[in-house]
Every structure is written in structure tokens, then in C-alpha cells.
Design a protein around this motif. Structure first.
Motif, short mmCIF file in Angstrom:
data_model
loop_
_atom_site.label_atom_id
_atom_site.label_comp_id
_atom_site.label_asym_id
_atom_site.label_seq_id
_atom_site.Cartn_x
_atom_site.Cartn_y
_atom_site.Cartn_z
N GLU A 121 0.83 -1.20 0.00
CA GLU A 121 0.00 0.00 0.00
C GLU A 121 0.87 1.26 0.00
OE1 GLU A 121 -3.20 1.95 2.98
OE2 GLU A 121 -3.49 -0.17 2.47
N GLU A 143 -0.37 10.34 -6.80
CA GLU A 143 -0.93 10.18 -5.46
C GLU A 143 -2.08 9.17 -5.50
OE1 GLU A 143 0.09 11.56 -2.60
OE2 GLU A 143 1.74 12.51 -3.68
N LYS A 144 -2.32 8.49 -4.40
CA LYS A 144 -3.38 7.49 -4.33
C LYS A 144 -4.74 8.09 -4.66
CE LYS A 144 -5.31 3.97 -1.25
NZ LYS A 144 -6.37 3.72 -2.14
N SER A 145 -5.01 9.29 -4.19
CA SER A 145 -6.32 9.91 -4.46
C SER A 145 -6.50 10.16 -5.96
CB SER A 145 -6.45 11.22 -3.68
OG SER A 145 -5.41 12.11 -4.03
N ASP A 146 -5.41 10.53 -6.65
CA ASP A 146 -5.49 10.73 -8.11
C ASP A 146 -5.77 9.40 -8.82
OD1 ASP A 146 -4.94 13.41 -7.77
OD2 ASP A 146 -2.78 13.17 -8.10
N ASP A 176 -7.26 6.75 -7.52
CA ASP A 176 -8.64 6.35 -7.22
C ASP A 176 -9.63 7.12 -8.08
OD1 ASP A 176 -7.76 4.56 -5.33
OD2 ASP A 176 -8.07 5.93 -3.63
N ARG A 177 -9.39 8.41 -8.28
CA ARG A 177 -10.27 9.23 -9.10
C ARG A 177 -10.25 8.75 -10.55
NH1 ARG A 177 -8.93 13.63 -11.76
NH2 ARG A 177 -7.05 13.92 -10.54
N ARG A 184 -9.61 5.72 -11.59
CA ARG A 184 -10.31 4.43 -11.67
C ARG A 184 -11.81 4.63 -11.71
NH1 ARG A 184 -6.78 1.93 -7.08
NH2 ARG A 184 -4.86 1.59 -8.23
#
Length: 91
Positions: A67, A74-77, A79-80, A82
Motif C-alpha cells: 500500500e 498520489e493514491k487519491s489521483d 482512485d479518481r 479508476r
């Protein structure tokens, strides 16, 4: 021919030495934790408790490493992206 046997045996010994468990760790459990652990082991027929604990701990460690693995974004980018791709899929 003897050259291969000598070299390959040396490599196996180095690998075996690296995999030997020589570091001891001790944990303490309270009465309820121990009882829950014993019930779990009995219910799911865990025969080797040390192996079970070791594998459980290492699974959590490796999951966290995966993880935390550095990525370009960045992880948030990610996720967005996806979510947006899922909404735009034509399949």
C-alpha cells in the motif's frame, strides 16, 4: 564438472543460512486475547501456532508495504482515475 557441484552447493548454503530463523520475538496476550486465539486455533484446526502467528504478522507487514509503495501519482489521483474510467467504460 566438479566446479558446478561446488558452486551450486555454496549458493544453497548461503540461501539456507539467510532463511534460518535466529531472531526471537515475544508477545504478551491478556486472558481474553489468549482465549480467543485458542478458540480460533481449535475451531480452524491450526496445528502450528508459531507458523500461524508469523504468517499473519508478515501478511499485514507485506500488505502495508504494498500500500505504501511509491508511485508516480498520489493514491487519491489514482482512485479518481479508476472511478472516472469505470463510468466511461463502454464494455
Amino acid at each position: 564438472m566438479a566446479k558446478y557441484g561446488k558452486d551450486s552447493g555454496n549458493n544453497n548454503n548461503n540461501r539456507d543460512d539467510a532463511l534460518k530463523r535466529k531472531h526471537k520475538t515475544t508477545i504478551l496476550l491478556n486472558d481474553k486475547e489468549l482465549e480467543a486465539f485458542e478458540v480460533y486455533c481449535k475451531r480452524y484446526k491450526v496445528k502450528n501456532k508459531a507458523r500461524f502467528i508469523r504468517e499473519s504478522v508478515m501478511r499485514v507487514v507485506m500488505d502495508q508495504f504494498m500500500e505504501d509503495y511509491p508511485t508516480l501519482f498520489e493514491k487519491s489521483d489514482l482512485d479518481r482515475l479508476r472511478v472516472e474510467n469505470r463510468d466511461n467504460d463502454q464494455y
